[in-house]
Enzyme design. Structure first.
Site, PDB file in Angstrom:
ATOM      1  N   GLY A  14       1.783 -10.459  -1.770  1.00 61.64           N
ATOM      2  CA  GLY A  14       2.476  -9.371  -2.438  1.00 61.64           C
ATOM      3  C   GLY A  14       1.972  -8.021  -1.973  1.00 61.64           C
ATOM      4  CG  LEU A  15      -0.880  -6.036  -3.445  1.00 64.01           C
ATOM      5  CD1 LEU A  15      -2.336  -6.012  -2.983  1.00 64.01           C
ATOM      6  CD2 LEU A  15      -0.697  -5.153  -4.662  1.00 64.01           C
ATOM      7  CB  CYS A  16       4.792  -5.796   0.726  1.00 64.00           C
ATOM      8  SG  CYS A  16       5.331  -7.411   0.160  1.00 64.00           S
ATOM      9  N   GLY A  17       5.647  -3.587  -2.124  1.00 65.49           N
ATOM     10  CA  GLY A  17       6.786  -2.934  -2.753  1.00 65.49           C
ATOM     11  C   GLY A  17       7.859  -3.925  -3.174  1.00 65.49           C
TER      12      GLY A  17
END
Length: 295
Positions: free
Chosen positions: A89-92
């Site tokens: 994750g952590l990709c908008g």
């Protein structure tokens, strides 16, 4: 109201978070260039493959005995949706945008009486879709341990899809991925791979001009059948590379925004801390002066 010690701890914590997001942004920027080059290099090959298949298909005199990968099963009752997303994750909104596109097609297919099956490639797509479509997910392919995507990974997925097709488990297969356009923009894309959708007109055919006559060895049908199988792996590989570039671009943008937000929060907390500290000093001075006057 929080004490000065608590505020100092909070500021230190946000500063540590900003260092992490800045480091992740730099790592994503470093990975993005190689991923972007790979994705852009795969596009001409995949497009040329479609053109070759279209040329071969246009030269066949009869469609009888053609590969089911081209003509299909004769029905479109069962749809296999191959959803390719990131493992992390952590990709908008990168993963959620692909999942949203899949949900749109499911809402279109199910009311039309079609059966939908989902093959999840990537953990985030599986996590995102299982809340609403747990029963429709038939399998999940994990690429978490793959450091560098290769054609072998696409062939593994393609072999599984073709085995399911040979077993009669679905009639139409569509891959979902995010086409990389630039660092900020990634376009969720759906591409039907079984039966193959080829360009309507073959490349190089111009009205009024005689076409060259070719002799094929082996037969045109056999060549077309082999290329259709390879085309499935090629299109899946292209989708994986597009996703890899899009993921790094989205993560770079998301971490840049997070770094900026952390900086703004640090400034606000610092101002609040200074005001509270000044108020405490003023309060102590007033108490000292009041005590001195009382004496």
């Amino acid at each position: 109201m929080a004490s000065l010690k608590d505020m100092r701890t909070r500021i230190a914590s946000v500063k540590a978070t900003r260092k992490i997001t800045k480091a992740m942004q730099m790592v994503a920027a470093a990975k993005l260039r190689r991923a972007q080059e790979s994705a852009q290099a795969a596009r001409p090959y995949a497009q040329r493959m479609d053109q070759i298949l279209a040329n071969l298909n246009s030269r066949l005199a009869s469609k009888e005995g053609m590969s089911p990968l081209l003509v299909g099963t004769g029905k479109e009752d069962v749809h296999l949706l191959i959803v390719m997303t990131a493992e992390r994750g952590l990709c908008g909104g990168f993963n959620s945008n692909i999942a949203r596109r899949v949900r749109q097609d499911i809402r279109r297919l199910v009311p039309a009486g079609k059966t939908v099956k989902i093959l999840a490639v990537g953990r985030k797509g599986f996590d995102n879709l299982r809340r609403d479509h747990q029963r429709q997910i038939v399998d999940r392919i994990d690429l978490k341990g793959v450091k560098q995507l290769g054609f072998a990974n696409a062939e593994e997925i393609a072999d599984k899809v073709m085995a399911m097709y040979a077993a009669g488990e679905f009639d139409v297969a569509t891959i979902y991925y995010s086409e990389f356009q630039n660092v900020i923009t990634q376009k969720p894309t759906a591409l039907q791979i079984i039966p193959a959708k080829l360009p309507e007109t073959a490349e190089g055919t111009q009205p009024g001009k005689a076409e060259a006559i070719y002799e094929y060895e082996p037969s045109e049908e056999e060549i077309l059948g082999q290329l259709l199988k390879r085309n499935i792996a090629t299109q899946i590989f292209r989708g994986l590379l597009e996703n890899a570039a899009g993921e790094q671009g989205a993560r770079m943008t998301a971490m840049d925004n997070a770094t900026r937000n952390a900086g703004d929060m640090i400034n606000k907390l610092t101002i609040k801390y200074n005001r509270q500290r000044q108020a405490n000093i003023t309060k102590e001075l007033i108490e000292i002066i009041s005590g001195a006057e009382a004496l």
